[in-house]
Design an enzyme around this catalytic site. Structure first.
Site, short mmCIF file in Angstrom:
data_model
loop_
_atom_site.label_atom_id
_atom_site.label_comp_id
_atom_site.label_asym_id
_atom_site.label_seq_id
_atom_site.Cartn_x
_atom_site.Cartn_y
_atom_site.Cartn_z
N CYS A 184 6.37 -14.26 11.10
CA CYS A 184 6.33 -13.47 12.35
C CYS A 184 7.05 -14.11 13.66
O CYS A 184 8.08 -14.26 13.43
CB CYS A 184 4.67 -13.29 12.56
SG CYS A 184 4.16 -11.99 14.02
N ASP A 241 7.85 -1.68 8.70
CA ASP A 241 7.39 -2.58 9.85
C ASP A 241 7.61 -1.71 11.05
O ASP A 241 8.88 -1.34 11.27
CB ASP A 241 8.42 -3.71 9.84
CG ASP A 241 7.61 -4.93 10.86
OD1 ASP A 241 7.21 -4.49 11.87
OD2 ASP A 241 7.89 -6.09 10.82
N HIS A 273 4.64 -5.16 8.47
CA HIS A 273 4.64 -6.26 9.19
C HIS A 273 3.67 -7.10 8.73
O HIS A 273 2.25 -6.63 8.46
CB HIS A 273 4.66 -6.18 10.48
CG HIS A 273 4.76 -7.35 11.39
ND1 HIS A 273 6.11 -8.20 11.51
CD2 HIS A 273 3.92 -8.41 11.98
CE1 HIS A 273 5.86 -9.09 12.19
NE2 HIS A 273 4.63 -9.25 12.54
#
Length: 305
Positions: A184, A241, A273
């Site tokens: 991330c 995502d 994601h």
């Protein structure tokens, strides 16, 4: 007690200009005016900033490895972190583990243990320890606004450099074999650190944003530095995502490759994601396992193993 003071390795300064890129305008700064550490130890358990913890959360035991919280000298005091490495003499290849936005909690600690089981000295420094106490924060927007957005890129790059010195001098790490892996926001950091650190052997970015806002303390995006990376980079992204368009990652890859750099992009078409985060609903077991296998193979193929 083992002396954990950073020392030059083989007479060389592993944080000096031979190992950092001085061309990243705004990222290499004079000595930072640093605040004290808000977090002096790591959180116990998982982040509070999640609606629920999934039953499939992985727990890796410590059989055959040494693992636990550490203090990493960082210029202005001891920075909390987590280190896991195999039992034995070493030296072991070093993998820096860069957290998500939620701090070095049990998920990140477990990743370090997984890497230790694979033969690595894995270290996750708490890079946001000066900006806020992530162990007490429950609101994602508050974390982003009050901690993430206020952490200078130059600060955490210096902290990662300090972590390498500590790992090599006091933790059986091999400074000739350095890799980095992040998730991330940590995936964004991987791109930037690969453009900062010349002696990296390999970098693995899990769904890190390649675009985003530029500010005075965070002046360049991952896409901005794609053509400047010093190590082969494996980019692992989810096709589902909604926050990171695959086209933006493809553009960063193409920019890097056109400059003679090496970026390998793998997109898992149905993965959202956070597909590696086994404690969250976003977890996708097959994509996570396949990505992990690719990551370990990539490290070894590029001299971190």
């Amino acid at each position: 007690m083992q002396d954990e003071t950073p020392k030059p390795i083989d007479g060389r300064d592993w944080t000096g200009p031979d190992h950092r890129s001085e061309g990243l305008d705004g990222l290499i700064a004079p000595p930072l005016s640093r605040r004290g550490f808000v977090m002096t130890s790591l959180m116990t358990g998982l982040t509070l900033a999640t609606t629920r913890v999934e039953a499939q959360a992985i727990h890796t035991d410590t059989t055959g490895i040494e693992a636990g919280e550490v203090r990493i000298p960082a210029g202005d005091g001891p920075m909390p972190g987590y280190r896991a490495m195999p039992e034995g003499k070493g030296p072991f290849p070093i993998v820096l583990v860069i957290e998500e936005i939620f701090g070095v909690h049990d998920y990140i600690k477990d990743i370090c243990r997984r890497l230790a089981k694979a033969g690595y000295c894995a270290v996750a420094p708490e890079l946001y320890a000066r900006q806020g106490d992530l162990s007490r924060m429950t609101d994602v927007q508050e974390i982003v606004r009050d901690v993430i957005a206020k952490t200078p890129d130059a600060q955490w790059m210096a902290d990662l450099d300090a972590t390498i010195v500590w790992a090599a001098s006091a933790s059986k790490g091999d400074p000739e074999r350095i890799g980095v892996m992040g998730w991330c926001r940590g995936g964004r950091a991987v791109w930037l650190y690969a453009a900062h650190r010349r002696d990296l052997k390999a970098a693995v970015a899990w769904y890190g944003p390649v675009g985003g806002e530029r500010t005075g303390i965070q002046p360049r995006t991952a896409g901005d530095v794609a053509a400047e990376i010093h190590a082969p980079l494996l980019a692992l992204y989810g096709g589902a995502d909604t926050g990171i368009p695959v086209a933006s990652v493809e553009a960063a890859r193409d920019k890097a490759n056109a400059a003679g750099k090496s970026v390998t992009l793998t997109v898992f078409p149905d993965a959202p994601h956070g597909f590696h985060a086994d404690y969250r609903p976003s977890y996708r077991k097959d994509a996570a396992a396949a990505g992990w296998s690719k990551a370990l193979d990539f490290l070894k193929a590029n001299g971190v193993g």
